[in-house]
Design a protein around this motif. Structure first.
Motif, PDB file in Angstrom:
ATOM      1  N   ILE A  94       0.816  -1.148  -0.169  1.00 30.47           N
ATOM      2  CA  ILE A  94       0.200   0.026   0.055  1.00 30.47           C
ATOM      3  C   ILE A  94       0.841   1.347  -0.131  1.00 30.47           C
ATOM      4  O   ILE A  94       0.393   2.291  -0.855  1.00 30.47           O
ATOM      5  CB  ILE A  94      -0.819  -0.019   1.039  1.00 30.47           C
ATOM      6  CG1 ILE A  94      -2.089  -1.323   0.984  1.00 30.47           C
ATOM      7  CG2 ILE A  94      -1.512   1.330   1.512  1.00 30.47           C
ATOM      8  CD1 ILE A  94      -2.693  -1.510   2.069  1.00 30.47           C
ATOM      9  N   ALA A  95       2.032   1.204   0.836  1.00 29.07           N
ATOM     10  CA  ALA A  95       2.696   2.295   1.020  1.00 29.07           C
ATOM     11  C   ALA A  95       3.400   2.682  -0.521  1.00 29.07           C
ATOM     12  O   ALA A  95       3.567   3.902  -0.892  1.00 29.07           O
ATOM     13  CB  ALA A  95       4.033   2.116   1.660  1.00 29.07           C
ATOM     14  N   ALA A  96       3.902   1.781  -1.153  1.00 30.19           N
ATOM     15  CA  ALA A  96       4.319   1.841  -2.539  1.00 30.19           C
ATOM     16  C   ALA A  96       3.187   2.470  -3.617  1.00 30.19           C
ATOM     17  O   ALA A  96       3.549   3.270  -4.165  1.00 30.19           O
ATOM     18  CB  ALA A  96       4.967   0.469  -2.981  1.00 30.19           C
ATOM     19  N   SER A  97       2.230   1.784  -3.476  1.00 31.86           N
ATOM     20  CA  SER A  97       1.108   2.208  -4.476  1.00 31.86           C
ATOM     21  C   SER A  97       0.542   3.540  -4.259  1.00 31.86           C
ATOM     22  O   SER A  97       0.215   4.271  -4.931  1.00 31.86           O
ATOM     23  CB  SER A  97      -0.033   1.078  -4.333  1.00 31.86           C
ATOM     24  OG  SER A  97      -0.969   1.215  -3.254  1.00 31.86           O
ATOM     25  N   LEU A  98       0.636   4.056  -3.041  1.00 31.21           N
ATOM     26  CA  LEU A  98       0.228   5.486  -2.480  1.00 31.21           C
ATOM     27  C   LEU A  98       1.405   6.329  -2.804  1.00 31.21           C
ATOM     28  O   LEU A  98       1.091   7.816  -2.700  1.00 31.21           O
ATOM     29  CB  LEU A  98      -0.071   5.636  -0.950  1.00 31.21           C
ATOM     30  CG  LEU A  98      -1.559   5.057  -0.578  1.00 31.21           C
ATOM     31  CD1 LEU A  98      -1.642   5.099   0.821  1.00 31.21           C
ATOM     32  CD2 LEU A  98      -2.733   5.516  -1.493  1.00 31.21           C
ATOM     33  N   ARG A  99       2.404   5.704  -3.352  1.00 33.34           N
ATOM     34  CA  ARG A  99       3.494   6.535  -3.608  1.00 33.34           C
ATOM     35  C   ARG A  99       4.147   7.300  -2.586  1.00 33.34           C
ATOM     36  O   ARG A  99       4.593   8.540  -2.865  1.00 33.34           O
ATOM     37  CB  ARG A  99       3.287   7.553  -4.946  1.00 33.34           C
ATOM     38  CG  ARG A  99       2.620   6.692  -6.079  1.00 33.34           C
ATOM     39  CD  ARG A  99       3.767   5.649  -6.880  1.00 33.34           C
ATOM     40  NE  ARG A  99       4.755   6.483  -7.629  1.00 33.34           N
ATOM     41  CZ  ARG A  99       4.586   7.236  -8.724  1.00 33.34           C
ATOM     42  NH1 ARG A  99       3.712   7.016  -9.390  1.00 33.34           N
ATOM     43  NH2 ARG A  99       5.417   7.571  -9.110  1.00 33.34           N
ATOM     44  N   LEU A 100       4.357   7.057  -1.496  1.00 32.05           N
ATOM     45  CA  LEU A 100       4.790   7.533  -0.310  1.00 32.05           C
ATOM     46  C   LEU A 100       6.315   7.345   0.081  1.00 32.05           C
ATOM     47  O   LEU A 100       6.916   6.381  -0.077  1.00 32.05           O
ATOM     48  CB  LEU A 100       4.041   7.189   0.943  1.00 32.05           C
ATOM     49  CG  LEU A 100       2.619   7.465   0.881  1.00 32.05           C
ATOM     50  CD1 LEU A 100       1.676   6.715   1.791  1.00 32.05           C
ATOM     51  CD2 LEU A 100       2.143   8.876   0.756  1.00 32.05           C
ATOM     52  N   PRO A 101       7.014   8.616  -0.035  1.00 32.03           N
ATOM     53  CA  PRO A 101       8.507   8.428   0.248  1.00 32.03           C
ATOM     54  C   PRO A 101       9.108   8.159   1.465  1.00 32.03           C
ATOM     55  O   PRO A 101       9.858   8.748   2.037  1.00 32.03           O
ATOM     56  CB  PRO A 101       8.985   9.718  -0.247  1.00 32.03           C
ATOM     57  CG  PRO A 101       7.933  10.569   0.213  1.00 32.03           C
ATOM     58  CD  PRO A 101       6.564   9.878  -0.147  1.00 32.03           C
ATOM     59  N   ILE A 102       8.600   6.692   1.872  1.00 27.94           N
ATOM     60  CA  ILE A 102       8.928   6.361   3.278  1.00 27.94           C
ATOM     61  C   ILE A 102      10.519   5.526   3.120  1.00 27.94           C
ATOM     62  O   ILE A 102      10.486   5.244   2.082  1.00 27.94           O
ATOM     63  CB  ILE A 102       7.839   5.573   3.789  1.00 27.94           C
ATOM     64  CG1 ILE A 102       6.257   6.018   4.102  1.00 27.94           C
ATOM     65  CG2 ILE A 102       8.480   4.692   4.998  1.00 27.94           C
ATOM     66  CD1 ILE A 102       5.201   4.993   3.895  1.00 27.94           C
TER      67      ILE A 102
END
Ligand code: TPP
Ligand code: SF4
Ligand code: MG
Lengths: 389, 339
Positions: A94-102
């Motif tokens: 989900i983090a990757a698909s929301l394109r979040l720079p974590i």
């Protein structure tokens, strides 16, 4: 002034994060990642950083909380290992698909079962198609350097993807090494301020994160993730260039050791590269033309780089610290499929080693090389180093 | 002065309360009205809402890409992690305030909405963790007593005798055999929390509780009775009526627990028999045809009566006896947690 410190890899990662001073850290302890969280918690307790720390009740919540924080415009960090990463699995995608720079540091540890606390790469390999960029450190220095570089890559407008910094559990996380750290000010300027894109907390421009996305758009969104990954090698090289200017340490997609004239090339991730380099030094003294190709970046997998470096070699030996049950080991799979397209194909051999922290010694590496020297490699045979059979 | 319906009407007759029409929830579903009352109350009190949703009917029906029914900031992450997600959002807000990136006087109200599945069952750990850590947010469970989004499966909140696809009424089994889990008491046991039950029939009580939650120096948990007209098998104009019966039969007692202090906010002198509630909904009709129907109803009646008596006793016993501080209000504390 750069400072030479005798510290563990875990402290090196925590130290880089101290210098970055992120907005939010949410993490849950698991061996061998625990000291990263402990060091950082102490920085918070001492007021050395003004980060808000969320001592979550699980890794699933750690990843969920950093997703919430990053969507809100915060620079967010977490760290984990093994089953902790597996517990996050759903939200990692989900983090990757929301394109979040974590950014997440992973002290690589074997997955259960049976439960085991020592190093192998099965945890990160299980996430290799999650859409995260994967960087792999050989030692504490590289773990520090990659942590410093990670936000620049993740937050780059052509990328906007999360970054996983992998460093071998215990071997790197708990081994004390001399690490050259850079000045706080230098790091602060290098990392810079994040440009917030669609922050949730901007109430005058309300946005919806995480819609339900059906057959009419989902595919296009996945295609955009594919595209973003394509930009990563270029962006990585640019940032590595900049980093070299402040540190004198030059990174690339892969590390080349004695590769120029090498006829026999070994490929391996992480700390084992150190043992391989040592063995290569010995073999070179014996006149063997051997070299190492160490991926610094495993995802995306920069095919062209491997093709350029591997075409025309006599043999390529790939060492994997994880198995893919019922298929070829993951690093071998990736390398082998790139070879399909090269003009002059080397012989290939696959060696799985070090599962659950099983030691790997120079004689194991020598054994694999010797198989290559004697032409005794079978392309579709998986062999094991250091295994009792 | 507590807010009145007239205040809300004046403010919102020509304004959106955060969730707009055009969503795809079933006509007559109670869930969006619950959201509206909560958001309107927050906005009327000077807060800007930020909303997080757990996967479920409310989520899938309001954000079908490329549309969104939300004109306030909204995030959905997954099914079981809405509380952890809002923890991250609320913490990012704190960090941004501390670093001067957001004006110190900006008042945000963080709402997490979850269905009963996302709350009683799969999301319980995440919820408990977030409440224990003391994040300033308001969790609202719209309790429709089953996994409705996926077609009426049993949850820990489904009542005895209800017919669901995973605990169906059959020749041998009478549907769900367990009583509903008492989530309100579980959440009240976190002690540093404001917990309340609400129903659409008692709007002022609902609004007052939201106002209390907004002002409360810590996390709040609100359980809203939320008729699912589709799977409770009631007419689509019967959601409010169903809630009314739930309150009047004491199936859904209206009360609150503030740091361990109980208050029954609506006392029912002559409660209607719980069978009236049961008989009003099609989801119980298969069970009602069984020979053991009366036994099941009697059991439920006894439980409902005993629970209410216990609540009255707790109200008496806990009066002015909060289980947690702040025993003396310190400025720092209110500052730290100001929304
Ligand atoms: C991890 C996970 N398990 C299962 C599901 C499938 N699922 C989606 S919504 C849902 C039920 C939701 O029930 P509830 O929380 O009560 O909300 P409702 O739909 O009833 O409003 C289920 C089982 C999921 N999305 N994620
Ligand atoms: S299925 Fe039930 S809960 Fe879901 S939208 Fe329809 S009425 Fe509402
Ligand atoms: Mg439900």
């Amino acid at each position: 002034m750069p400072l030479k410190q005798a510290i563990t890899g875990a402290e090196a990662v925590a130290y880089a994060m101290k210098q970055i001073n992120p907005d939010v850290v949410a993490a849950y302890p698991i061996t061998p990642q625990t000291p990263v969280v402990e060091y950082f918690a102490k920085y918070v307790a001492d007021g050395v950083v003004d980060t808000e720390m969320i001592p979550v009740e699980s890794e699933h919540s750690a990843m969920s909380a950093v997703v919430g924080a990053a969507a809100s415009g915060a620079r967010a960090f977490t760290a984990t290992a093994s089953v902790g990463l597996a517990l996050m699995h759903e939200v990692v995608f989900i983090a990757a698909s929301l394109r979040l720079p974590i950014v997440m540091a992973v002290a690589n540890r074997a997955l259960s079962g049976p439960i085991n606390i020592h190093c192998d790469h099965s945890d990160a390999m299980a996430e290799r198609d999650s859409g995260w960029i994967q960087l792999w450190a050989e030692n504490a220095q590289e773990a520090y350097d990659f942590t410093v570089m990670a936000y620049r890559i993740a937050e780059h407008k052509d990328v906007r993807l999360p970054v996983m910094v992998n460093f071998d559990g215990f071997i790197i996380s708990h081994g004390v090494e001399v690490v050259e750290t850079l000045d706080d000010e230098l790091i602060k300027n290098f990392v810079g301020k994040q440009e917030k894109i669609y922050p949730l907390l901007d109430t005058s421009n309300p946005v919806t994160y995480g819609s339900i996305d059906m057959y009419d758009y989902y595919f296009e969104h996945k295609r955009q993730q594919v595209e973003a990954m394509k930009h990563v090698p270029r962006v990585f090289k640019e940032i590595a260039e900049e980093f070299a200017k402040i540190s004198g340490r030059k990174y690339d997609l892969v590390d080349e050791y004695m590769l120029d004239d090498a006829e026999y090339v070994m490929i391996a991730l992480g700390s084992t590269a150190g043992t391989i380099k040592h063995t290569i030094n010995e073999l070179r003294k014996e006149g063997k033309k051997v070299g190492l190709l160490k991926p610094w970046m495993f995802r995306p997998f920069s095919k062209a780089e491997y093709q350029r470096l591997l075409t025309g070699r006599k043999a390529v030996v790939v060492l994997d610290r994880s198995a893919s049950f019922g298929a070829e080991a993951p690093l071998y799979q990736s390398v082998k499929s790139t070879i399909y397209e090269v003009a002059s194909k080397p012989q290939m051999g696959s060696y799985v080693y070090g599962l659950g922290g099983r030691d790997i010694a120079p004689h194991h590496i020598r054994q694999a090389f010797e198989d290559a020297f004697s032409g005794n490699l079978i392309v579709d045979e998986e062999r094991y180093l250091g295994l009792r059979e | 002065m507590p807010l009145s319906a007239i205040d809300l009407a004046k403010q919102f007759y020509d304004k959106n309360p955060g969730i707009t029409p055009g969503h795809r929830l079933c006509p007559g579903c109670a869930a969006p009205t619950i959201v509206k009352i909560a958001l309107m109350t927050a906005i009327a009190n000077g807060y800007e809402p930020v909303v997080a949703l757990a996967t479920g009917c409310l989520e899938v029906s309001t954000t079908i890409y490329p549309y969104s029914a939300w004109n306030v900031p909204y995030i959905h992450n997954a099914f079981e992690n809405v509380s952890a997600t809002i923890s991250g959002v609320e913490t990012a807000f704190k960090a941004a305030k501390k670093r001067g990136e957001i004006p110190a006087d900006k008042k945000l109200a963080f709402f997490a909405f979850g269905g009963d599945g996302g709350t009683y069952d799969i999301g319980l750990q995440s919820l408990s963790g977030a409440v224990e850590r003391g994040h300033k947010f308001i969790y609202i469970v719209y309790d429709n007593e089953g996994y409705m989004n996926t077609g009426n499966q049993r949850s820990g909140s489904t009542p005895t005798g209800s017919d669901t696809t995973t605990a169906p009424v059959g020749k041998k089994m009478s549907g769900k055999v367990q009583l509903k889990k008492n989530i309100v008491e579980i959440m009240a046991a976190h002690e540093n929390v404001y917990v309340a039950t609400v129903a659409l029939t008692d709007t002022f009580d609902f609004m007052k509780k939201i106002e209390k939650a907004l002002a409360f120096d810590g996390p709040s948990f609100i359980a809203a009775h939320s008729a699912c007209v589709r799977f409770w098998r009631v007419a689509d104009d019967q959601a409010v009526e169903t809630s009314k019966l739930a309150v009047e039969t004491l199936y859904w007692p209206l009360y609150e627990v503030e740091r361990g202090v109980y208050r029954v906010t609506k006392k029912i002198k002559d409660p209607k028999p719980v069978s009236e509630y049961i008989k009003s909904q099609g989801r119980f009709s298969a069970m009602l045809k069984r020979p053991d129907a009366q036994e099941i109803i009697d059991e439920l009646q006894q439980y409902v009566t005993a629970r209410y008596e216990r609540l009255l006793a707790l109200e008496e016993a806990t009066k002015d006896k909060p289980v947690r501080g702040p025993w003396s209000k310190k400025d720092v504390q209110t500052d730290e947690h100001a929304m």
